[in-house]
Design a protein around this motif. Structure first.
Motif, PDB file in Angstrom:
ATOM      1  N   GLU A   1      17.447  36.532  38.593  1.00  0.00           N
ATOM      2  CA  GLU A   1      18.660  37.347  38.616  1.00  0.00           C
ATOM      3  C   GLU A   1      19.827  36.626  37.942  1.00  0.00           C
ATOM      4  OE1 GLU A   1      19.773  38.886  42.410  1.00  0.00           O
ATOM      5  OE2 GLU A   1      17.735  39.538  42.922  1.00  0.00           O
ATOM      6  N   LEU A   2      19.672  35.323  37.754  1.00  0.00           N
ATOM      7  CA  LEU A   2      20.730  34.516  37.149  1.00  0.00           C
ATOM      8  C   LEU A   2      20.525  34.304  35.654  1.00  0.00           C
ATOM      9  CD1 LEU A   2      20.960  31.799  39.955  1.00  0.00           C
ATOM     10  CD2 LEU A   2      22.528  33.717  39.580  1.00  0.00           C
ATOM     11  N   GLY A   3      19.433  34.828  35.117  1.00  0.00           N
ATOM     12  CA  GLY A   3      19.141  34.654  33.696  1.00  0.00           C
ATOM     13  C   GLY A   3      18.643  33.262  33.355  1.00  0.00           C
ATOM     14  N   LEU A   4      18.069  32.565  34.328  1.00  0.00           N
ATOM     15  CA  LEU A   4      17.553  31.217  34.083  1.00  0.00           C
ATOM     16  C   LEU A   4      16.136  31.276  33.516  1.00  0.00           C
ATOM     17  CD1 LEU A   4      18.793  29.378  37.310  1.00  0.00           C
ATOM     18  CD2 LEU A   4      19.892  29.483  35.062  1.00  0.00           C
ATOM     19  N   ASP A   5      15.800  30.252  32.746  1.00  0.00           N
ATOM     20  CA  ASP A   5      14.488  30.171  32.104  1.00  0.00           C
ATOM     21  C   ASP A   5      13.615  29.173  32.869  1.00  0.00           C
ATOM     22  OD1 ASP A   5      12.299  30.123  30.477  1.00  0.00           O
ATOM     23  OD2 ASP A   5      13.300  29.190  28.757  1.00  0.00           O
TER      24      ASP A   5
ATOM     25  N   LYS B   1      16.892  22.974  38.379  1.00  0.00           N
ATOM     26  CA  LYS B   1      17.005  24.428  38.497  1.00  0.00           C
ATOM     27  C   LYS B   1      17.716  24.822  39.785  1.00  0.00           C
ATOM     28  CE  LYS B   1      15.287  25.684  34.641  1.00  0.00           C
ATOM     29  NZ  LYS B   1      16.249  26.172  33.614  1.00  0.00           N
ATOM     30  N   LEU B   2      17.484  24.083  40.854  1.00  0.00           N
ATOM     31  CA  LEU B   2      18.162  24.367  42.109  1.00  0.00           C
ATOM     32  C   LEU B   2      19.674  24.174  41.954  1.00  0.00           C
ATOM     33  CD1 LEU B   2      17.570  25.172  45.057  1.00  0.00           C
ATOM     34  CD2 LEU B   2      17.573  22.726  45.625  1.00  0.00           C
ATOM     35  N   ILE B   3      20.059  23.156  41.193  1.00  0.00           N
ATOM     36  CA  ILE B   3      21.483  22.912  40.921  1.00  0.00           C
ATOM     37  C   ILE B   3      22.059  24.069  40.097  1.00  0.00           C
ATOM     38  CG2 ILE B   3      23.107  21.418  39.692  1.00  0.00           C
ATOM     39  CD1 ILE B   3      21.297  19.056  40.428  1.00  0.00           C
ATOM     40  N   GLU B   4      21.304  24.515  39.085  1.00  0.00           N
ATOM     41  CA  GLU B   4      21.777  25.632  38.262  1.00  0.00           C
ATOM     42  C   GLU B   4      21.887  26.906  39.089  1.00  0.00           C
ATOM     43  OE1 GLU B   4      19.760  26.201  34.524  1.00  0.00           O
ATOM     44  OE2 GLU B   4      19.330  24.059  34.350  1.00  0.00           O
ATOM     45  N   MET B   5      20.957  27.128  39.996  1.00  0.00           N
ATOM     46  CA  MET B   5      21.012  28.317  40.866  1.00  0.00           C
ATOM     47  C   MET B   5      22.274  28.310  41.727  1.00  0.00           C
ATOM     48  SD  MET B   5      17.181  28.650  42.447  1.00  0.00           S
ATOM     49  CE  MET B   5      15.776  28.054  41.540  1.00  0.00           C
ATOM     50  N   ALA B   6      22.694  27.116  42.142  1.00  0.00           N
ATOM     51  CA  ALA B   6      23.826  27.005  43.066  1.00  0.00           C
ATOM     52  C   ALA B   6      25.155  27.319  42.398  1.00  0.00           C
ATOM     53  CB  ALA B   6      23.858  25.617  43.687  1.00  0.00           C
ATOM     54  N   GLY B   7      25.202  27.301  41.063  1.00  0.00           N
ATOM     55  CA  GLY B   7      26.428  27.698  40.382  1.00  0.00           C
ATOM     56  C   GLY B   7      27.070  26.604  39.550  1.00  0.00           C
TER      57      GLY B   7
ATOM     58  N   GLU C   1      29.931  24.964  39.754  1.00  0.00           N
ATOM     59  CA  GLU C   1      30.491  23.789  40.416  1.00  0.00           C
ATOM     60  C   GLU C   1      29.398  22.780  40.774  1.00  0.00           C
ATOM     61  OE1 GLU C   1      32.904  24.831  43.720  1.00  0.00           O
ATOM     62  OE2 GLU C   1      34.321  26.026  42.535  1.00  0.00           O
ATOM     63  N   ALA C   2      28.250  23.272  41.196  1.00  0.00           N
ATOM     64  CA  ALA C   2      27.126  22.388  41.510  1.00  0.00           C
ATOM     65  C   ALA C   2      26.636  21.671  40.260  1.00  0.00           C
ATOM     66  CB  ALA C   2      25.993  23.194  42.140  1.00  0.00           C
ATOM     67  N   VAL C   3      26.646  22.380  39.135  1.00  0.00           N
ATOM     68  CA  VAL C   3      26.221  21.769  37.865  1.00  0.00           C
ATOM     69  C   VAL C   3      27.181  20.650  37.484  1.00  0.00           C
ATOM     70  CG1 VAL C   3      25.895  22.186  35.400  1.00  0.00           C
ATOM     71  CG2 VAL C   3      25.073  23.868  37.055  1.00  0.00           C
ATOM     72  N   ILE C   4      28.474  20.885  37.647  1.00  0.00           N
ATOM     73  CA  ILE C   4      29.474  19.873  37.296  1.00  0.00           C
ATOM     74  C   ILE C   4      29.333  18.632  38.186  1.00  0.00           C
ATOM     75  CG2 ILE C   4      31.954  19.372  37.264  1.00  0.00           C
ATOM     76  CD1 ILE C   4      32.405  22.315  36.517  1.00  0.00           C
ATOM     77  N   ARG C   5      29.140  18.853  39.480  1.00  0.00           N
ATOM     78  CA  ARG C   5      29.045  17.710  40.408  1.00  0.00           C
ATOM     79  C   ARG C   5      27.678  17.048  40.357  1.00  0.00           C
ATOM     80  NH1 ARG C   5      27.998  21.300  44.792  1.00  0.00           N
ATOM     81  NH2 ARG C   5      30.140  22.075  44.701  1.00  0.00           N
ATOM     82  N   GLY C   6      26.637  17.817  39.983  1.00  0.00           N
ATOM     83  CA  GLY C   6      25.300  17.251  39.839  1.00  0.00           C
ATOM     84  C   GLY C   6      24.446  17.330  41.086  1.00  0.00           C
ATOM     85  N   TRP C   7      24.867  18.040  42.097  1.00  0.00           N
ATOM     86  CA  TRP C   7      24.064  18.223  43.303  1.00  0.00           C
ATOM     87  C   TRP C   7      24.549  19.457  44.050  1.00  0.00           C
ATOM     88  CZ3 TRP C   7      27.219  17.245  47.703  1.00  0.00           C
ATOM     89  CH2 TRP C   7      28.360  16.474  47.460  1.00  0.00           C
ATOM     90  N   VAL C   8      23.785  19.855  45.096  1.00  0.00           N
ATOM     91  CA  VAL C   8      24.019  21.124  45.773  1.00  0.00           C
ATOM     92  C   VAL C   8      24.554  20.903  47.189  1.00  0.00           C
ATOM     93  CG1 VAL C   8      22.951  23.301  46.517  1.00  0.00           C
ATOM     94  CG2 VAL C   8      22.117  22.149  44.462  1.00  0.00           C
ATOM     95  N   TYR C   9      25.618  21.640  47.543  1.00  0.00           N
ATOM     96  CA  TYR C   9      26.066  21.713  48.937  1.00  0.00           C
ATOM     97  C   TYR C   9      25.124  22.648  49.692  1.00  0.00           C
ATOM     98  CZ  TYR C   9      30.659  19.416  48.482  1.00  0.00           C
ATOM     99  OH  TYR C   9      31.666  18.520  48.296  1.00  0.00           O
ATOM    100  N   PHE C  10      24.872  22.331  50.937  1.00  0.00           N
ATOM    101  CA  PHE C  10      23.981  23.209  51.706  1.00  0.00           C
ATOM    102  C   PHE C  10      24.582  24.602  51.893  1.00  0.00           C
ATOM    103  CE2 PHE C  10      26.733  21.575  55.017  1.00  0.00           C
ATOM    104  CZ  PHE C  10      26.837  22.604  55.953  1.00  0.00           C
TER     105      PHE C  10
ATOM    106  N   VAL D   1      23.491  27.311  49.212  1.00  0.00           N
ATOM    107  CA  VAL D   1      22.111  27.801  49.133  1.00  0.00           C
ATOM    108  C   VAL D   1      22.012  29.278  49.487  1.00  0.00           C
ATOM    109  CG1 VAL D   1      19.784  27.537  50.095  1.00  0.00           C
ATOM    110  CG2 VAL D   1      21.158  25.513  49.583  1.00  0.00           C
ATOM    111  N   LYS D   2      22.794  29.724  50.446  1.00  0.00           N
ATOM    112  CA  LYS D   2      22.685  31.119  50.915  1.00  0.00           C
ATOM    113  C   LYS D   2      23.014  32.125  49.820  1.00  0.00           C
ATOM    114  CE  LYS D   2      27.428  31.491  52.752  1.00  0.00           C
ATOM    115  NZ  LYS D   2      27.886  30.199  52.206  1.00  0.00           N
ATOM    116  N   ASP D   3      23.757  31.692  48.778  1.00  0.00           N
ATOM    117  CA  ASP D   3      24.139  32.601  47.698  1.00  0.00           C
ATOM    118  C   ASP D   3      23.138  32.604  46.541  1.00  0.00           C
ATOM    119  OD1 ASP D   3      26.520  33.365  49.002  1.00  0.00           O
ATOM    120  OD2 ASP D   3      27.525  31.543  48.289  1.00  0.00           O
TER     121      ASP D   3
END
Length: 267
Positions: A107-111, A134-140, A142-151, A154-156
């Motif tokens: 749904e995010l247009g990721l490959d 890919k999990l970082i890219e899914m998170a949005g 801001e996650a891509v800029i910081r390089g990791w995912v806030y818990f 994940v719900k989004d």
């Protein structure tokens, strides 16, 4: 003495001549058998090729390999020269058929084609790295800029994207790896993290020390069920819990059949 010696020598020559004559006859006989066998094999091959190899509509024929017919990856010329193994080819075909093709929905247009290719090649560690990215890219963004995912991010993440990643792991590991596999192991462990980490082999030794990343993890096809993919839990389990509790991995509830309905009887 000389006469006796001459007689013995002559006798030996006669014996040798007779022996050579017999060997020559046997050699010609064996040679004749071999020639007939070779001729029979060649005739069999020629007949087989005429009936099958030249018929491009025959299910055993291959257009790009004239004169060589294959079925299930096995060269049928092995029927004549004794090479190859039909049993092995059957096993290979069975293994190949076990991999289910996964639609790369996003749904995010990721490959997700790179992840698919890495898993197909058995590059487990690289596939794990790609999954993390890919999990970082899914998170949005801001996650891509910081390089990791806030818990809390994940719900989004869309269900379709997480399921695509999970389905790829499931398919190419033949059901051994994936978030959904980890979810089942977590529930089986009654959501007790120490038991869960033991169940998927993320800890080792008497003290259940965390394995050191990446050297001490098992990047193989037959590691403990649920061993991959990895999610960093050294700083806490909130991120991993958020992933495992995502709606993408909720088991579908079976519809309850109402058996309490009563039937009326007319009197």
């Amino acid at each position: 003495m000389e006469t006796g010696s001459t007689r013995q020598t002559g006798g030996g020559e006669m014996t040798a001549m007779a022996s050579n004559k017999g060997s020559s006859i046997r050699a010609r006989h064996v040679s004749g058998q071999h020639a007939r066998l070779v001729s029979s094999v060649r005739a069999g091959r020629l007949l087989f090729r005429r009936q099958v190899g030249l018929n491009l509509t025959h299910p055993l024929a291959r257009k790009n390999t004239p004169g060589v017919v294959r079925a299930g990856g096995s060269d049928l010329s092995s029927l004549f020269d004794g090479t190859g193994s039909s049993k092995e080819s059957k096993n290979e075909a069975k293994d190949d058929g076990a991999v289910k093709e996964v639609e790369l929905n996003s749904e995010l247009g990721l490959d997700y084609s790179l992840l698919r290719d890495l898993l197909a090649a058995g590059e487990w560690e690289k596939a794990d790295d790609e999954t993390r990215l890919k999990l970082i890219e899914m998170a949005g963004e801001e996650a891509v800029i910081r390089g990791w995912v806030y818990f809390t991010e994940v719900k989004d993440i869309p269900i379709a994207d997480l399921r695509t990643v999970d389905d790829l792991w499931l398919s190419y590991s033949k059901g051994r790896y994936g978030y959904s596999v980890q979810k089942k192991a977590w529930v089986k462990s009654r959501k007790v993290w120490t038991k869960f980490f033991q169940e998927i082999d993320w800890v080792q030794g008497e003290n259940n020390a965390y394995r050191k990343w990446p050297l001490e993890f098992n990047w193989v096809a037959d590691a403990k069920k649920g061993h991959l993919p990895l999610t960093n839990a050294l700083r806490g389990t909130q991120l991993l819990q958020a992933v495992l509790e995502h709606p993408a991995f909720e088991e579908k509830k079976k519809k309850k059949v109402n058996t309490s309905a009563t039937t009326s009887v007319k009197i």
